[in-house]
Design a protein around this motif. Sequence first.
Motif, PDB file in Angstrom:
ATOM      1  N   ASN A  98       4.537  -1.376   4.978  1.00  0.00           N
ATOM      2  CA  ASN A  98       3.988  -1.102   3.661  1.00  0.00           C
ATOM      3  C   ASN A  98       4.904  -0.084   2.982  1.00  0.00           C
ATOM      4  OD1 ASN A  98       1.128  -2.324   2.944  1.00  0.00           O
ATOM      5  ND2 ASN A  98       1.109  -1.952   5.155  1.00  0.00           N
ATOM      6  N   GLY A  99       4.434   0.505   1.909  1.00  0.00           N
ATOM      7  CA  GLY A  99       5.213   1.546   1.243  1.00  0.00           C
ATOM      8  C   GLY A  99       4.446   2.851   1.231  1.00  0.00           C
ATOM      9  N   ILE A 100       3.706   3.094   2.307  1.00  0.00           N
ATOM     10  CA  ILE A 100       2.831   4.266   2.363  1.00  0.00           C
ATOM     11  C   ILE A 100       3.651   5.550   2.285  1.00  0.00           C
ATOM     12  CG2 ILE A 100       1.136   5.522   3.751  1.00  0.00           C
ATOM     13  CD1 ILE A 100       0.418   2.800   5.043  1.00  0.00           C
ATOM     14  N   THR A 101       3.309   6.394   1.320  1.00  0.00           N
ATOM     15  CA  THR A 101       3.966   7.685   1.170  1.00  0.00           C
ATOM     16  C   THR A 101       3.019   8.842   1.469  1.00  0.00           C
ATOM     17  OG1 THR A 101       3.407   7.773  -1.202  1.00  0.00           O
ATOM     18  CG2 THR A 101       5.531   6.785  -0.605  1.00  0.00           C
ATOM     19  N   THR A 102       1.707   8.602   1.265  1.00  0.00           N
ATOM     20  CA  THR A 102       0.740   9.692   1.397  1.00  0.00           C
ATOM     21  C   THR A 102      -0.469   9.260   2.210  1.00  0.00           C
ATOM     22  OG1 THR A 102       1.370  10.528  -0.793  1.00  0.00           O
ATOM     23  CG2 THR A 102      -0.718  11.319   0.127  1.00  0.00           C
ATOM     24  N   MET A 103      -0.862  10.141   3.132  1.00  0.00           N
ATOM     25  CA  MET A 103      -2.106   9.951   3.873  1.00  0.00           C
ATOM     26  C   MET A 103      -2.969  11.190   3.653  1.00  0.00           C
ATOM     27  SD  MET A 103      -1.101   8.013   7.421  1.00  0.00           S
ATOM     28  CE  MET A 103      -0.038   9.338   7.994  1.00  0.00           C
TER      29      MET A 103
ATOM     30  N   LEU B 176       1.950   2.542  12.206  1.00  0.00           N
ATOM     31  CA  LEU B 176       2.407   2.962  10.877  1.00  0.00           C
ATOM     32  C   LEU B 176       3.920   2.804  10.737  1.00  0.00           C
ATOM     33  CD1 LEU B 176       0.254   6.210  10.638  1.00  0.00           C
ATOM     34  CD2 LEU B 176      -0.003   4.215   9.161  1.00  0.00           C
ATOM     35  N   TYR B 177       4.498   1.977  11.567  1.00  0.00           N
ATOM     36  CA  TYR B 177       5.951   1.819  11.593  1.00  0.00           C
ATOM     37  C   TYR B 177       6.486   1.267  10.268  1.00  0.00           C
ATOM     38  CZ  TYR B 177      10.571   0.661  13.455  1.00  0.00           C
ATOM     39  OH  TYR B 177      11.922   0.582  13.671  1.00  0.00           O
ATOM     40  N   GLU B 178       7.690   1.724   9.900  1.00  0.00           N
ATOM     41  CA  GLU B 178       8.388   1.253   8.696  1.00  0.00           C
ATOM     42  C   GLU B 178       7.583   1.476   7.420  1.00  0.00           C
ATOM     43  OE1 GLU B 178      11.361   0.449   8.126  1.00  0.00           O
ATOM     44  OE2 GLU B 178      12.138   0.296  10.165  1.00  0.00           O
ATOM     45  N   ASN B 179       7.270   2.738   7.167  1.00  0.00           N
ATOM     46  CA  ASN B 179       6.708   3.144   5.897  1.00  0.00           C
ATOM     47  C   ASN B 179       7.618   4.216   5.292  1.00  0.00           C
ATOM     48  OD1 ASN B 179       3.921   1.871   5.166  1.00  0.00           O
ATOM     49  ND2 ASN B 179       3.837   2.175   7.378  1.00  0.00           N
ATOM     50  N   ALA B 180       7.160   4.860   4.257  1.00  0.00           N
ATOM     51  CA  ALA B 180       7.976   5.888   3.600  1.00  0.00           C
ATOM     52  C   ALA B 180       7.156   7.161   3.452  1.00  0.00           C
ATOM     53  CB  ALA B 180       8.458   5.383   2.240  1.00  0.00           C
ATOM     54  N   ILE B 181       6.515   7.557   4.532  1.00  0.00           N
ATOM     55  CA  ILE B 181       5.560   8.655   4.509  1.00  0.00           C
ATOM     56  C   ILE B 181       6.269   9.987   4.251  1.00  0.00           C
ATOM     57  CG2 ILE B 181       3.828   9.905   5.844  1.00  0.00           C
ATOM     58  CD1 ILE B 181       3.429   7.262   7.429  1.00  0.00           C
ATOM     59  N   THR B 182       5.825  10.686   3.219  1.00  0.00           N
ATOM     60  CA  THR B 182       6.356  12.008   2.893  1.00  0.00           C
ATOM     61  C   THR B 182       5.274  13.073   2.903  1.00  0.00           C
ATOM     62  OG1 THR B 182       6.066  11.561   0.517  1.00  0.00           O
ATOM     63  CG2 THR B 182       8.223  11.071   1.475  1.00  0.00           C
ATOM     64  N   THR B 183       4.011  12.661   2.786  1.00  0.00           N
ATOM     65  CA  THR B 183       2.916  13.632   2.743  1.00  0.00           C
ATOM     66  C   THR B 183       1.802  13.214   3.690  1.00  0.00           C
ATOM     67  OG1 THR B 183       3.388  14.126   0.417  1.00  0.00           O
ATOM     68  CG2 THR B 183       1.237  14.813   1.283  1.00  0.00           C
ATOM     69  N   VAL B 184       1.503  14.095   4.627  1.00  0.00           N
ATOM     70  CA  VAL B 184       0.377  13.895   5.532  1.00  0.00           C
ATOM     71  C   VAL B 184      -0.503  15.132   5.421  1.00  0.00           C
ATOM     72  CG1 VAL B 184      -0.386  13.490   7.902  1.00  0.00           C
ATOM     73  CG2 VAL B 184       1.767  12.523   7.105  1.00  0.00           C
TER      74      VAL B 184
ATOM     75  N   ILE C  63       0.846  -1.192   0.000  1.00  0.00           N
ATOM     76  CA  ILE C  63       0.000   0.000   0.000  1.00  0.00           C
ATOM     77  C   ILE C  63       0.885   1.246   0.000  1.00  0.00           C
ATOM     78  CG2 ILE C  63      -1.780   1.264   1.259  1.00  0.00           C
ATOM     79  CD1 ILE C  63      -2.518  -1.479   2.563  1.00  0.00           C
ATOM     80  N   THR C  64       0.675   2.134  -0.954  1.00  0.00           N
ATOM     81  CA  THR C  64       1.483   3.355  -1.049  1.00  0.00           C
ATOM     82  C   THR C  64       0.692   4.608  -0.664  1.00  0.00           C
ATOM     83  OG1 THR C  64       0.946   3.545  -3.415  1.00  0.00           O
ATOM     84  CG2 THR C  64       2.981   2.391  -2.828  1.00  0.00           C
TER      85      THR C  64
END
Length: 205
Positions: free
Chosen positions: A138-143, A159-167, A116-117
């Motif tokens: 996951n590979g979540i970048t955006t929420m 939400l540990y170990e994701n790649a979140i850049t946009t919230v 999930i990205t």
Amino acid sequence: MYSWTLWILVSYTLICTCVTGTCPYSCRCYKTSTCNGTKVNCRWGLLTRVPTGFPNDTCYIDLGWNRITTMGNGTFLGLTSLQTLDMGWNGITTMGNGTFLGLTSLQTLDLQGNGITTIGNGPFVGLTSLQTLDLRWNGITTMGNGTFLGLTSLQTLDLYENAITTVENGAFIGLTSLQTLQVYFIMEIRTHQWSIQYALKDLIE
């Protein structure tokens, strides 16, 4: 000889009383006292989609370690007794609005280890009883705005170990019962810290 025959008959009877009458393909169904209903075990079933034909009293579904990539609207519609759903370690990349519609008794949802990205607006609508949501690995970048809208009973969000850049602002709005937020942002904090802080303010107001 008589004792062995009696043992086999008793064992067979016990096994038969555990297995329910209907069960989805490539799954095993057993009565369980854990959630007072049927547990459906489809783990390692090489499934590419969510099966159909779940017993009406299904309270636990384990679909972990399959090859499921998508879940459409109303995938689990009608399973009003379901309390635990394990979808971990599949290949899920997208979740549509209303994917979990009708799961009014669901308390635990495990989606860890998928692909999930992006979590858009409203994928968890209707999960009013959900207490634990696991989105690790996951590979979540955006929420987006309203990502967790309606999760008024949620206590633990991982939400540990994701790649979140946009919230987006309002991503965490409505999480009035949240007690634990496990999160690790892999990002340039100096660039995004203000947008993150603004989004998180919904949890403390």
